[in-house]
Design an enzyme around this catalytic site. Structure first.
Site, PDB file in Angstrom:
ATOM      1  N   ASN A  63      35.196  40.387  65.410  1.00 32.25           N
ATOM      2  CA  ASN A  63      34.355  39.329  66.159  1.00 32.25           C
ATOM      3  C   ASN A  63      33.615  40.333  66.862  1.00 32.25           C
ATOM      4  OD1 ASN A  63      37.037  40.013  67.445  1.00 32.25           O
ATOM      5  ND2 ASN A  63      36.607  38.087  68.796  1.00 32.25           N
ATOM      6  N   GLU A  65      31.033  39.710  70.102  1.00 31.65           N
ATOM      7  CA  GLU A  65      30.686  38.609  70.997  1.00 31.65           C
ATOM      8  C   GLU A  65      29.403  38.720  71.652  1.00 31.65           C
ATOM      9  OE1 GLU A  65      34.180  37.791  73.348  1.00 31.65           O
ATOM     10  OE2 GLU A  65      35.354  37.002  71.839  1.00 31.65           O
ATOM     11  N   CYS A  74      32.479  35.328  64.328  1.00 31.98           N
ATOM     12  CA  CYS A  74      33.809  35.619  64.030  1.00 31.98           C
ATOM     13  C   CYS A  74      34.002  36.628  63.176  1.00 31.98           C
ATOM     14  CB  CYS A  74      34.388  34.322  63.380  1.00 31.98           C
ATOM     15  SG  CYS A  74      34.645  32.853  64.763  1.00 31.98           S
ATOM     16  N   GLU A  76      35.619  36.832  60.419  1.00 35.10           N
ATOM     17  CA  GLU A  76      35.588  36.374  58.934  1.00 35.10           C
ATOM     18  C   GLU A  76      34.306  36.430  58.342  1.00 35.10           C
ATOM     19  OE1 GLU A  76      37.247  35.110  61.415  1.00 35.10           O
ATOM     20  OE2 GLU A  76      38.952  33.828  60.833  1.00 35.10           O
ATOM     21  N   CYS A 113      38.279  29.376  62.155  1.00 36.55           N
ATOM     22  CA  CYS A 113      37.613  28.333  62.749  1.00 36.55           C
ATOM     23  C   CYS A 113      36.846  27.375  61.654  1.00 36.55           C
ATOM     24  CB  CYS A 113      36.767  28.601  63.791  1.00 36.55           C
ATOM     25  SG  CYS A 113      35.277  29.310  63.307  1.00 36.55           S
ATOM     26  N   CYS A 116      33.824  29.068  59.995  1.00 34.07           N
ATOM     27  CA  CYS A 116      34.466  29.973  58.970  1.00 34.07           C
ATOM     28  C   CYS A 116      34.863  29.297  57.636  1.00 34.07           C
ATOM     29  CB  CYS A 116      35.425  30.824  59.690  1.00 34.07           C
ATOM     30  SG  CYS A 116      34.675  32.131  60.979  1.00 34.07           S
TER      31      CYS A 116
HETATM   32  N1  THU Z   1      37.555  34.240  66.291  1.00 38.47           N
HETATM   33  C1  THU Z   1      37.405  34.724  65.429  1.00 38.47           C
HETATM   34  O1  THU Z   1      36.677  35.882  65.110  1.00 38.47           O
HETATM   35  N2  THU Z   1      37.974  34.332  64.028  1.00 38.47           N
HETATM   36  C2  THU Z   1      38.857  33.206  64.084  1.00 38.47           C
HETATM   37  O2  THU Z   1      39.290  32.929  63.332  1.00 38.47           O
HETATM   38  C3  THU Z   1      38.900  32.478  65.409  1.00 38.47           C
HETATM   39  C4  THU Z   1      38.141  32.846  66.552  1.00 38.47           C
HETATM   40  C5  THU Z   1      36.867  34.847  67.531  1.00 38.47           C
HETATM   41  C6  THU Z   1      35.668  34.198  68.337  1.00 38.47           C
HETATM   42  C7  THU Z   1      35.588  34.654  69.630  1.00 38.47           C
HETATM   43  O3  THU Z   1      34.910  35.868  69.656  1.00 38.47           O
HETATM   44  C8  THU Z   1      37.040  34.681  69.650  1.00 38.47           C
HETATM   45  O4  THU Z   1      37.696  34.887  68.479  1.00 38.47           O
HETATM   46  C9  THU Z   1      37.672  33.546  70.778  1.00 38.47           C
HETATM   47  O5  THU Z   1      37.300  32.400  70.233  1.00 38.47           O
END
Ligand code: THU
Length: 162
Positions: A63, A65, A74, A76, A113, A116
Site C-alpha cells: 500500500n 499512502e 491498496c 492489491e 476492500c 479492490c
Molecule cells: N489496505 C490495503 O492495502 N489493502 C487492504 O486489503 C485493506 C486496506 C490499506 C489501505 C490503507 O493504506 C491502509 O491499508 C489502511 O486502510
C-alpha cells in the site's frame, strides 16, 4: 410466495500456514515479507500482496499512502497494476495478501476492500479465468478463496452496460 434468495460461498480455513502446499506457502511468505516495503505513515497498517502469474513470474505490491488520504492505493491494486504493466496479457493465477499492523496485532486474515474486490473482478473478466486468494496475517489462520468473484456478489461489470 417466497421471494427470498441466498448467496454463499465455500472457502478453506487453514489453522496456520503449515498445512499449505509449498507453492502457496512461498507466495504467502512473499506477501508477509513485502509488508516491510509499504508506505503507510498515516495508518501504520502495512499491507503486502504477492501475485503468482500464469507464466510463473512473481509480482509484489504494497500500500502507498498519501497526505491527501483518498490518493492512497491498496497493496492489491498496486500489485495488479504492476502485473498487468510488466507482464501484459499474462493471467493472474493467485494473489496472497498479508499485513503488519504497527498499532496492533497481525494474527488474523484480512480480505480486500470493496474497491479492490471490484478491481479483482475486472481482472478476472479480462483474463476469463479465476484469481485465487490466499489471505493471512503474519501468523495464524490462512483463508483460501477459489475466485475473487465469491467476494463480490452481484458485481457490476461490462456485461451490465450492454
Ligand atoms: N489496505 C490495503 O492495502 N489493502 C487492504 O486489503 C485493506 C486496506 C490499506 C489501505 C490503507 O493504506 C491502509 O491499508 C489502511 O486502510
Amino acid at each position: 410466495m417466497d421471494f427470498s434468495k441466498q448467496s454463499s460461498f465455500e472457502y478453506l480455513s487453514h489453522p496456520d500456514s503449515s498445512s499449505l502446499s509449498p507453492e502457496d506457502l512461498q507466495l504467502l511468505q512473499e506477501a508477509r515479507t513485502v509488508t516491510a516495503q509499504a508506505y503507510a505513515p498515516y495508518s501504520k497498517f502495512n499491507v503486502g500482496a504477492a501475485i503468482l502469474l500464469e507464466n510463473g513470474a512473481l509480482v509484489r505490491g504494497t500500500n502507498q499512502e498519501n497526505a491527501s488520504f483518498p490518493a492512497g492505493i491498496c497493496a492489491e491494486r498496486v500489485a495488479l497494476s504492476a502485473s498487468s504493466s510488466l507482464h501484459p496479457g499474462v493471467a493472474v493465477n493467485t494473489i496472497a495478501v498479508s499485513y503488519h499492523n504497527l498499532n496492533g496485532s497481525s494474527d488474523a486474515p484480512i480480505s480486500p476492500c470493496g474497491i479492490c474486490r471490484q478491481t479483482l473482478s475486472e481482472y478476472e473478466n479480462r483474463q476469463q479465468q479465476p484469481i485465487r486468494l490466499i489471505l493471512s496475517g503474519q501468523t495464524g489462520k490462512v483463508f483460501i478463496i477459489q475466485t475473487a468473484r465469491h467476494l463480490l456478489p452481484m458485481v457490476f461489470s461490462a456485461e451490465d452496460m450492454k
